[in-house]
Motif scaffolding. Sequence first.
Motif, PDB file in Angstrom:
ATOM      1  N   GLY A 256       0.826  -1.201   0.000  1.00  0.00           N
ATOM      2  CA  GLY A 256       0.000   0.000   0.000  1.00  0.00           C
ATOM      3  C   GLY A 256       0.859   1.249   0.000  1.00  0.00           C
ATOM      4  O   GLY A 256       2.040   1.204   0.341  1.00  0.00           O
ATOM      5  N   PRO A 257       0.285   2.376  -0.383  1.00  0.00           N
ATOM      6  CA  PRO A 257       1.017   3.645  -0.357  1.00  0.00           C
ATOM      7  C   PRO A 257       1.452   3.972   1.077  1.00  0.00           C
ATOM      8  O   PRO A 257       0.710   3.741   2.026  1.00  0.00           O
ATOM      9  CB  PRO A 257      -0.010   4.662  -0.843  1.00  0.00           C
ATOM     10  N   MET A 261      -1.025   9.704   5.011  1.00  0.00           N
ATOM     11  CA  MET A 261      -1.248  10.903   5.831  1.00  0.00           C
ATOM     12  C   MET A 261      -1.602  12.111   4.963  1.00  0.00           C
ATOM     13  O   MET A 261      -2.223  13.064   5.452  1.00  0.00           O
ATOM     14  CB  MET A 261      -0.032  11.216   6.707  1.00  0.00           C
ATOM     15  N   ILE A 263      -3.907  12.138   2.971  1.00  0.00           N
ATOM     16  CA  ILE A 263      -5.376  12.192   2.948  1.00  0.00           C
ATOM     17  C   ILE A 263      -5.872  13.107   4.058  1.00  0.00           C
ATOM     18  O   ILE A 263      -6.807  13.885   3.870  1.00  0.00           O
ATOM     19  CB  ILE A 263      -5.982  10.775   3.093  1.00  0.00           C
ATOM     20  N   ARG A 267      -6.832  16.903   3.167  1.00  0.00           N
ATOM     21  CA  ARG A 267      -8.291  16.722   3.124  1.00  0.00           C
ATOM     22  C   ARG A 267      -8.700  16.069   1.805  1.00  0.00           C
ATOM     23  O   ARG A 267      -9.601  16.552   1.093  1.00  0.00           O
ATOM     24  CB  ARG A 267      -9.056  18.037   3.203  1.00  0.00           C
ATOM     25  N   LEU A 268      -8.042  14.970   1.450  1.00  0.00           N
ATOM     26  CA  LEU A 268      -8.367  14.298   0.197  1.00  0.00           C
ATOM     27  C   LEU A 268      -9.572  13.385   0.385  1.00  0.00           C
ATOM     28  O   LEU A 268      -9.891  12.973   1.486  1.00  0.00           O
ATOM     29  CB  LEU A 268      -7.171  13.473  -0.274  1.00  0.00           C
ATOM     30  N   LEU A 270     -10.930   9.781  -1.265  1.00  0.00           N
ATOM     31  CA  LEU A 270     -10.722   8.622  -2.135  1.00  0.00           C
ATOM     32  C   LEU A 270     -12.018   7.838  -2.128  1.00  0.00           C
ATOM     33  O   LEU A 270     -12.506   7.467  -1.048  1.00  0.00           O
ATOM     34  CB  LEU A 270      -9.603   7.717  -1.604  1.00  0.00           C
TER      35      LEU A 270
ATOM     36  N   GLN B 224      -4.203   5.097  11.268  1.00  0.00           N
ATOM     37  CA  GLN B 224      -3.718   4.454  10.033  1.00  0.00           C
ATOM     38  C   GLN B 224      -3.029   3.136  10.415  1.00  0.00           C
ATOM     39  O   GLN B 224      -3.369   2.533  11.430  1.00  0.00           O
ATOM     40  CB  GLN B 224      -2.840   5.397   9.229  1.00  0.00           C
ATOM     41  N   MET B 243     -10.800  10.119   8.025  1.00  0.00           N
ATOM     42  CA  MET B 243      -9.354  10.044   8.233  1.00  0.00           C
ATOM     43  C   MET B 243      -8.946  11.250   9.072  1.00  0.00           C
ATOM     44  O   MET B 243      -8.778  12.361   8.554  1.00  0.00           O
ATOM     45  CB  MET B 243      -8.631  10.047   6.895  1.00  0.00           C
ATOM     46  N   CYS B 244      -8.781  10.992  10.349  1.00  0.00           N
ATOM     47  CA  CYS B 244      -8.560  12.068  11.311  1.00  0.00           C
ATOM     48  C   CYS B 244      -7.090  12.226  11.667  1.00  0.00           C
ATOM     49  O   CYS B 244      -6.610  13.333  11.897  1.00  0.00           O
ATOM     50  CB  CYS B 244      -9.378  11.772  12.556  1.00  0.00           C
ATOM     51  N   GLY B 245      -6.362  11.121  11.734  1.00  0.00           N
ATOM     52  CA  GLY B 245      -4.960  11.189  12.126  1.00  0.00           C
ATOM     53  C   GLY B 245      -4.264   9.890  11.814  1.00  0.00           C
ATOM     54  O   GLY B 245      -4.885   8.940  11.325  1.00  0.00           O
ATOM     55  N   GLY B 246      -2.980   9.861  12.089  1.00  0.00           N
ATOM     56  CA  GLY B 246      -2.209   8.660  11.776  1.00  0.00           C
ATOM     57  C   GLY B 246      -1.130   8.425  12.809  1.00  0.00           C
ATOM     58  O   GLY B 246       0.046   8.314  12.476  1.00  0.00           O
ATOM     59  N   TYR B 250       3.292   8.678  13.109  1.00  0.00           N
ATOM     60  CA  TYR B 250       3.755  10.043  13.335  1.00  0.00           C
ATOM     61  C   TYR B 250       5.272  10.115  13.473  1.00  0.00           C
ATOM     62  O   TYR B 250       5.899  11.078  13.036  1.00  0.00           O
ATOM     63  CB  TYR B 250       3.100  10.637  14.581  1.00  0.00           C
ATOM     64  N   VAL B 254       4.816   4.006   8.489  1.00  0.00           N
ATOM     65  CA  VAL B 254       4.281   2.644   8.543  1.00  0.00           C
ATOM     66  C   VAL B 254       3.903   2.229   7.124  1.00  0.00           C
ATOM     67  O   VAL B 254       3.561   3.078   6.305  1.00  0.00           O
ATOM     68  CB  VAL B 254       3.032   2.543   9.451  1.00  0.00           C
ATOM     69  N   PRO B 255       3.976   0.926   6.836  1.00  0.00           N
ATOM     70  CA  PRO B 255       3.573   0.487   5.495  1.00  0.00           C
ATOM     71  C   PRO B 255       2.091   0.780   5.276  1.00  0.00           C
ATOM     72  O   PRO B 255       1.304   0.774   6.223  1.00  0.00           O
ATOM     73  CB  PRO B 255       3.810  -1.030   5.526  1.00  0.00           C
ATOM     74  N   GLY B 256       1.718   1.029   4.057  1.00  0.00           N
ATOM     75  CA  GLY B 256       0.315   1.268   3.748  1.00  0.00           C
ATOM     76  C   GLY B 256      -0.469  -0.031   3.745  1.00  0.00           C
ATOM     77  O   GLY B 256       0.100  -1.107   3.644  1.00  0.00           O
ATOM     78  N   PRO B 257      -1.787   0.073   3.871  1.00  0.00           N
ATOM     79  CA  PRO B 257      -2.625  -1.126   3.834  1.00  0.00           C
ATOM     80  C   PRO B 257      -2.480  -1.833   2.484  1.00  0.00           C
ATOM     81  O   PRO B 257      -2.387  -1.184   1.445  1.00  0.00           O
ATOM     82  CB  PRO B 257      -4.045  -0.580   3.989  1.00  0.00           C
ATOM     83  N   LEU B 270     -13.031   7.134   1.661  1.00  0.00           N
ATOM     84  CA  LEU B 270     -12.072   7.550   2.690  1.00  0.00           C
ATOM     85  C   LEU B 270     -11.873   9.041   2.530  1.00  0.00           C
ATOM     86  O   LEU B 270     -11.520   9.509   1.440  1.00  0.00           O
ATOM     87  CB  LEU B 270     -10.723   6.856   2.509  1.00  0.00           C
ATOM     88  N   GLU B 271     -12.066   9.783   3.595  1.00  0.00           N
ATOM     89  CA  GLU B 271     -11.965  11.225   3.438  1.00  0.00           C
ATOM     90  C   GLU B 271     -11.240  11.842   4.633  1.00  0.00           C
ATOM     91  O   GLU B 271     -11.553  11.559   5.785  1.00  0.00           O
ATOM     92  CB  GLU B 271     -13.364  11.829   3.281  1.00  0.00           C
ATOM     93  N   GLY B 272     -10.248  12.638   4.304  1.00  0.00           N
ATOM     94  CA  GLY B 272      -9.514  13.350   5.343  1.00  0.00           C
ATOM     95  C   GLY B 272     -10.134  14.710   5.594  1.00  0.00           C
ATOM     96  O   GLY B 272     -10.869  15.239   4.766  1.00  0.00           O
ATOM     97  N   TYR B 273      -9.822  15.246   6.745  1.00  0.00           N
ATOM     98  CA  TYR B 273     -10.360  16.574   7.062  1.00  0.00           C
ATOM     99  C   TYR B 273      -9.472  17.214   8.107  1.00  0.00           C
ATOM    100  O   TYR B 273      -8.701  16.556   8.785  1.00  0.00           O
ATOM    101  CB  TYR B 273     -11.804  16.470   7.576  1.00  0.00           C
ATOM    102  N   ILE B 274      -9.595  18.505   8.204  1.00  0.00           N
ATOM    103  CA  ILE B 274      -8.875  19.253   9.224  1.00  0.00           C
ATOM    104  C   ILE B 274      -9.895  20.130   9.914  1.00  0.00           C
ATOM    105  O   ILE B 274     -10.703  20.816   9.266  1.00  0.00           O
ATOM    106  CB  ILE B 274      -7.717  20.054   8.594  1.00  0.00           C
TER     107      ILE B 274
END
Lengths: 335, 335
Positions: A256-257, A261, A263, A267-268, A270, B224, B243-246, B250, B254-257, B270-274
């Motif tokens: 996986g990518p 982070m 994302i 604020r992406l 997918l 994540q 997707m709030c944090g990872g 930090y 870490v490897p991606g899924p 899957l959506e990130g936000y701030i």
Amino acid sequence: MATQSREIRLARRPQGEPGFDCFAFTTVNLPDPAPGEVLVQNLCISVDPYMRGRMNEGKSYVPQFEIGKPLEGGAVGRVIASQDEKLPVGTFVFSMYGWREAFVASVSSLRVIDTTLAPPSAYLGILGVTGLTAWVGLFSVAKLKDGETVFISAGAGAVGSAACQFAKMHDCRVIASASSADKLAYLRSELKVDYAFNYRDSDPRDHLRDAAPEGLNVYFDNTQGPQLEAALDALVPYGRVAMCGGIAGYNVPVPGPRNLMHIVRKRLRLEGYIVSDHFAELPALLAEAVPPLATGKLVNRETFVDGLDSAPAALLDLLHSGAGNIGKMVVRLSG
Amino acid sequence: MATQSREIRLARRPQGEPGFDCFAFTTVNLPDPAPGEVLVQNLCISVDPYMRGRMNEGKSYVPQFEIGKPLEGGAVGRVIASQDEKLPVGTFVFSMYGWREAFVASVSSLRVIDTTLAPPSAYLGILGVTGLTAWVGLFSVAKLKDGETVFISAGAGAVGSAACQFAKMHDCRVIASASSADKLAYLRSELKVDYAFNYRDSDPRDHLRDAAPEGLNVYFDNTQGPQLEAALDALVPYGRVAMCGGIAGYNVPVPGPRNLMHIVRKRLRLEGYIVSDHFAELPALLAEAVPPLATGKLVNRETFVDGLDSAPAALLDLLHSGAGNIGKMVVRLSG
């Protein structure tokens, strides 16, 4: 009348890259159509990368191919016997009955196509499920807006080719990747993309930086793997990714990518989709795509192979890295 | 009046896990407030995991901490000198001026808080940015609906604790993970989650299967890493991930899924936000959260440390795997 039809069934589920032993040819006797049914002789059948996924052991939410059953998929045929006045003999129809020479089906499972507007095979390509897959991903899922910058991986594939052209029709800046010089030439000269690169012999990151210094608004993802990772780097804040396929990992898992982070930070969004949820959007696609296809402005490039016997090799070719096909892979039957 | 204030500045950017050498204490002389400005003495300052990300080398879309500048973050203080009648001396205010004892600022950069409804520190926690982060992720991003099943990683953390409780208030089935027996006890007995597990000493996949045999509708992702991978397996079709944090990555990548094809097959989003994009939603949160907080139905657990000198250790603790804190980390100042 006892009509015979040859068909291709799933013989076994592949482990990793599939081989010819996954397929079995059988001849079946078709019944006469009952009232409300027709007998259809197929003229061409579709060969698509997503079929690989359906060959796996399945869960309920993905309709997997069943062992011992014919492989399903898009097909265009002609009614040769009818027990329903809505579909008289001679009508051209699209179905999802897949890899068989002929079949009997209820008229409600068939869609009439207009072969005066475009040749039958186009309804497997840019006017059919292939084109709709591109359309839905760009406009319904990724909400691509006129003038934005979009990256389309596997851009010379059937779905990718349609996506490149639809995005150009919307005045977008289009960046596309492919795996051979031929495909790059096709992307540049026929599909008129703004920037094309070979993802194998160079780093997608470098290309995306050069091609879109301001960043990507949208990534149309056919591959996952390293190109998804590169796109996550290149997307602008609030960028969107239409997750259409993952050909990089169809045969073997890919890591996986490592940069998810992005994302959060950017604020992406997918989002995955399956075209069968979106058949209601087909009329909108046809309204936009038929006129430029008729004038030649829209290209529906096809690779034809002949005869049902060619179908397994065509699919394996499509899946095999280094496949030489460009555009939509169609098996022509001697209907 | 010449007021002095001690503050903590970013001394250097960390490589991997940050250490005390990343922080520098300085005393500055504050000017008198000009018209439209006030002098604020901080009562408590917020310590948050996301601060780690802001310590990195930055790109323009993430406002990174600057070397030699004070670390920004949520803070609650009291006006002790005023040049604006809107904020008289004694007013309690929330600001994002971060890790300093006192500061002078324009009134437009401050938000008045009502300390008759809740203690000042609550406005750093469940009634502030922390609570809003949970609220926005669940309801605006993941569109959690009453009665759905949600998995919240780092459920005993500040944001996670708020998310667990908001989801329970909406009659959801809540599954939460944490890293110690204390935190699991807190999740079960105080936050009343339906299922809590230790993600370190067992496989999150097994727990999610047991806890949600019908699958997850929503995953609120604070980590994540392997928990994201497990959640992708467990989500139902059309499932959503906020997707709030990872925090898993930090300090070290870490490897991606390896199972992102689920996004396609199950049409996941899957959506990130701030949270700073969503401050307009704070009144809605306060309307829902203040009454149960006043009656004790909503828990705003805090870990206090005292004095500005404690802030770096508090942050390092929070980031360090095995950190013992539960709930919101607050530094109390001797205001």
